[in-house]
Design a protein around this motif. Sequence first.
Motif, mmCIF file in Angstrom:
data_model
loop_
_atom_site.group_PDB
_atom_site.id
_atom_site.type_symbol
_atom_site.label_atom_id
_atom_site.label_comp_id
_atom_site.label_asym_id
_atom_site.label_seq_id
_atom_site.Cartn_x
_atom_site.Cartn_y
_atom_site.Cartn_z
ATOM 1 N N ASN A 42 0.817 -1.306 -0.144
ATOM 2 C CA ASN A 42 0.091 0.078 -0.006
ATOM 3 C C ASN A 42 0.820 1.145 0.104
ATOM 4 O O ASN A 42 0.302 2.252 -0.687
ATOM 5 C CB ASN A 42 -0.939 -0.027 1.057
ATOM 6 N N ILE A 46 0.905 4.400 -2.619
ATOM 7 C CA ILE A 46 0.819 5.777 -2.419
ATOM 8 C C ILE A 46 1.965 6.385 -3.107
ATOM 9 O O ILE A 46 1.800 7.683 -3.573
ATOM 10 C CB ILE A 46 0.815 5.715 -0.991
ATOM 11 N N ILE A 49 1.501 6.981 -7.009
ATOM 12 C CA ILE A 49 0.585 7.991 -7.371
ATOM 13 C C ILE A 49 0.994 9.220 -6.862
ATOM 14 O O ILE A 49 1.032 10.373 -7.766
ATOM 15 C CB ILE A 49 -0.774 7.681 -6.480
ATOM 16 N N SER A 50 1.795 9.625 -5.738
ATOM 17 C CA SER A 50 2.269 10.759 -5.697
ATOM 18 C C SER A 50 3.463 11.346 -6.378
ATOM 19 O O SER A 50 3.608 12.545 -6.485
ATOM 20 C CB SER A 50 2.675 11.128 -3.905
ATOM 21 N N TYR A 60 -7.107 8.422 -8.685
ATOM 22 C CA TYR A 60 -5.869 7.884 -7.926
ATOM 23 C C TYR A 60 -5.664 8.630 -6.785
ATOM 24 O O TYR A 60 -5.119 8.309 -5.799
ATOM 25 C CB TYR A 60 -4.919 8.047 -8.925
ATOM 26 N N SER A 64 -5.194 6.329 -3.399
ATOM 27 C CA SER A 64 -4.167 6.764 -2.451
ATOM 28 C C SER A 64 -4.663 6.850 -1.018
ATOM 29 O O SER A 64 -3.903 6.638 -0.016
ATOM 30 C CB SER A 64 -3.317 8.088 -2.853
ATOM 31 N N ASN A 65 -5.829 7.424 -0.801
ATOM 32 C CA ASN A 65 -6.319 7.497 0.547
ATOM 33 C C ASN A 65 -6.828 6.171 0.798
ATOM 34 O O ASN A 65 -6.834 5.968 2.065
ATOM 35 C CB ASN A 65 -7.600 8.530 0.548
ATOM 36 N N SER A 67 -5.342 3.079 0.057
ATOM 37 C CA SER A 67 -4.276 2.572 0.642
ATOM 38 C C SER A 67 -3.909 2.955 1.822
ATOM 39 O O SER A 67 -3.359 1.891 2.713
ATOM 40 C CB SER A 67 -3.085 2.605 -0.439
#
Length: 312
Positions: A42, A46, A49-50, A60, A64-65, A67
């Motif tokens: 996870n 994150i 994506i970031s 996305y 990310s939230n 995850s």
Amino acid sequence: MEAENHTGVWEFVLLGLSDDPQLQPLFFGLFLSMYLVTVLGNLLIILAISSDPHLHTPMYFFLSNLSFVEVCLTSTTVPKMLVNTQTHSKDISYRGCLTQVYFLMIFAGMDNFLLTVMAFDRFVAICHPLNYTVIMNPQLCVLLVLLSWLIMFWVSLLHILLLKRLTFSSGTAVPHFFCELAQLLKATSSDTLVNIILLYVVTALLGVFPATGILYSYSQILSSLLRMSSSVGKSKAFSTCGSHLCVVSLFYGTGLGVHLSSAMTQSSQGNMIASVMYTVVTPMLNPFIYSLRNRDVKGALGRLLSRVASCP
């Protein structure tokens, strides 16, 4: 009983998955491995994506939230179980138990809300593509996530406040590997009618309505896909929707298993197995589902790992 509540000995006994001492090392190694895979997987989602500007989109952002919530959900139960297994202890303090119940409800509820919001995001993207950027603007995305957190904070707090008024004897046995609200309600000698009513009302409101929203969203998405002429567009839509549907199926399937096994049988073994799927296995599988079935995430992970490998 009331005098016993003021002795300062506030402890519950978590009976765990098995009393067999020969199985304890196996359980410790298995759950430690699953926990590390969950956290690593996870966190990679994150980071991918970031670090990738192409993935700075509403879908996305919600992923990310999700995850982050999955890491928190499994961290609420597994570390305490690992410590108890390693130290051959089954105790958990009264405050520790209530804290576990509180955060477990928050993160499970956030799972539910985020999956619903992600379904709405896919509905807007596929059924109303021309208005997507207007509807799913950054302000709305942040507002939806913050509103979800706020709702779950207060709902969980209400459960805890009602739980605190119940009487428990010192050393109350909980037939589980973590403090679960339903098991605590069965263990108390107090009247739990108000607690049970609240539990059913919250389950109905925060379970049935989001599930109905997801079903409606995907019925409209399926209708739009059937009318879509472009095979490329269909393939991309199936790529993102397929991942989300797999996660939704896992979440609601295991969650339904927990409630059905708790309601239909007095045996705690089935409930514990369903809970393991819900709190440990599902958060571990989600990164694999999104990385293997979603080409955008797979590409971002590949680029992230390439940059890490190329660093001196």
